[in-house]
Design an enzyme around this catalytic site. Structure first.
Site, mmCIF file in Angstrom:
data_model
loop_
_atom_site.group_PDB
_atom_site.id
_atom_site.type_symbol
_atom_site.label_atom_id
_atom_site.label_comp_id
_atom_site.label_asym_id
_atom_site.label_seq_id
_atom_site.Cartn_x
_atom_site.Cartn_y
_atom_site.Cartn_z
ATOM 1 C CG ASP A 154 -1.825 1.224 1.244
ATOM 2 O OD1 ASP A 154 -2.802 1.253 0.483
ATOM 3 O OD2 ASP A 154 -1.533 2.154 2.022
ATOM 4 C CD GLU B 148 -3.924 0.699 -3.293
ATOM 5 O OE1 GLU B 148 -5.102 0.820 -2.925
ATOM 6 O OE2 GLU B 148 -3.010 1.433 -2.897
ATOM 7 C CG ASP C 205 -1.444 4.174 5.562
ATOM 8 O OD1 ASP C 205 -2.443 4.470 4.886
ATOM 9 O OD2 ASP C 205 -0.628 5.016 5.977
#
Length: 485
Positions: free
Chosen positions: A228, A324, A406
């Site tokens: 992330d 992502e 997170d």
């Protein structure tokens, strides 16, 4: 041009080394790069001239059969015509023999690729932004680069010199033992070399076919990791075994911002160049500009080194890595976060992870852009309707889980690797519809503010400019959430 396919068990890798050329060698390097630019400009003008000629003839009512034929832009065709005209064309007749033929081939190959990109983009067969018609390169703005594919290209056994066609033997700023050792062992073969001037110095990049070592496999091939990315922490890495690691953001540009401001103010007080009036820069301006650029180059080098170390560590340890699909171009339009996002290098991290997992035999999984990794509970799977950016702790309303925002997103990404391969129905799986916690659809509803602005108009209808502003605000909020997730 066909893409080179490496042999089985080999990978194609680029190794770059800084050069320390002397004055004569630097002049030759600039001459070769200028020759590539001149050949590119000739190819563009030669091909485009037939387009304008056909357009002019068509305006006079000339039929399609009688128009000037289209000029081909393939590399063999351009190279054949260029070899015929280079001895008589006044632009090349006096000096074309001073440089290697590879310099002109570089410019012609770049022109052929530019026309191919323009044609495929115009037909709608190319992804990304629309590509315009190729234009000539300016002598003042074009990047200095030249590629060698034939001739004498080697790394000297002393590991401090490289030899290139027509340029001779050039000393390297750093040792070439990483490449020379592989060449001596027979596990590497040089395919081409590219010289380039960037960040204030000359570099040579060798495209090498390297045998993949058996020990390059991931240390834990059965473990998946979710990465992330964010601004406060550059990366939060959570694996499928429950281990979580926080990588702080080095923020190299912010660290040098005070120094850059001071040097920029000093540069602005001195007489710089002005192409409109022909004013030449003063010596003091050149010295100040060199000093400021040195700081920019150092920041870029520190950033590149940190990102390579981060991505190499991730791919060397985990067999599957989940990243992502961030809309980085959209996030850079946020003026509050653009500098920090650009300094973090989100797109570069994803690019490096993608090709380094191929080297280690791993897998890269790209999560859907709208996958709610931050708003989904990593314990029970409940999805929150809203999660503002200032809320840095995730509190689940269903199972009372309290966890860092997170870290929660990284755990969800790590779980997504198994979901994609096994099809467990988790959000983000292929073919599984993504949840709509806000009951979102494509209709634009009037807000209280817009109804007041319309004076209580029937149905609460909004004006076109109001609907556009609301849409922009929603997109910016979504992109910002992805940036700070």
């Amino acid at each position: 041009m066909k893409k080179f396919q490496p042999r089985s068990g080999f990978v194609v890798q680029a190794l770059r080394f800084a050069l320390d050329p002397n004055v004569t060698q630097e002049q030759r390097l600039r001459s070769h790069c200028g020759a590539a630019r001149a050949a590119y400009n000739w190819a563009v003008s030669w091909v485009v001239a037939s387009w304008w000629q056909r357009k002019a003839e068509a305006s006079y009512g000339i039929g399609e059969e009688e128009l000037t034929p289209w000029r081909p832009w393939s590399l063999p065709a351009l190279r054949k015509v260029f070899n015929e005209v280079k001895k008589t064309d006044p632009r090349f007749a006096d000096w074309w023999g001073e440089n290697s033929k590879e310099a002109y081939s570089t410019g012609l190959a770049n022109a052929a690729a530019a026309f191919d990109n323009y044609a495929t983009s115009k037909r709608g067969q190319r992804q990304g932004k629309r590509v315009g018609m190729p234009r000539q390169k300016s002598k003042h703005k074009a990047r200095l680069a030249c590629r060698f594919t034939t001739g004498t290209i080697r790394v000297e056994p002393d590991r401090r010199h490289v030899t290139l066609p027509r340029l001779g033997t050039i000393r390297t700023h750093e040792s070439t033992r990483k490449l020379q050792r592989r060449i001596a062992n027979g596990t590497a073969r040089i395919l081409s070399a590219t010289v380039r001037f960037e960040r204030g110095r000359w570099f040579v990049s060798f495209q090498v076919e390297i045998q993949r070592a058996a020990d390059r496999a991931a240390a834990r091939p059965d473990v998946a990791a979710g990465v992330d990315l964010g601004v406060k922490c550059l990366a939060v890495i959570a694996d499928s075994q429950g281990t979580v690691r926080f990588v702080p953001n080095p923020a190299h540009y912010d660290g040098a911002l005070t120094q850059l401001k001071r040097l920029s103010r000093r540069l602005a007080r001195r007489r710089g160049p002005d192409r409109r009036t022909g004013q030449e820069p003063s010596g003091r301006w050149l010295a100040a500009n060199t000093e400021r650029n040195r700081v920019h180059h150092r920041v870029a080098n520190l950033r590149a080194d940190a990102l390579h170390k981060l991505t190499t560590g991730i791919t060397a340890e985990y067999g599957s890595v989940v990243v992502e699909d961030l809309n980085v171009a959209g996030m850079l339009r946020n003026r509050r976060l653009a500098r920090k996002i650009a300094d973090a290098g989100f797109a570069e991290i994803r690019r490096q992870i993608a090709y380094k997992t191929d080297w280690t035999g791993g897998t890269t999984v790209v999560a859907d852009r709208w996958y709610p990794s931050s708003k989904t509970c990593s314990n029970c799977g409940a999805v929150k309707a809203k999660l503002p950016l200032h809320v840095r702790v995730f509190i689940c309303d269903a199972c009372d889980l309290v966890i860092d925002r997170d870290e929660n997103a990284a755990r969800n990404l790590a779980a997504l690797a198994a979901a994609v391969t096994t099809g467990t129905g988790v959000a983000g799986d292929p073919g599984v519809p993504a949840p709509k916690p806000r009951e979102a659809d494509q209709k634009t509803r009037a807000t209280t503010r817009s109804r007041k602005a319309t004076g209580g108009r029937a149905g609460g209808a909004t004006l076109p400019h109001q609907r556009q502003q609301e849409t922009r605000d929603r997109h910016q909020d979504t992109e910002t959430q992805h940036a700070l997730r």
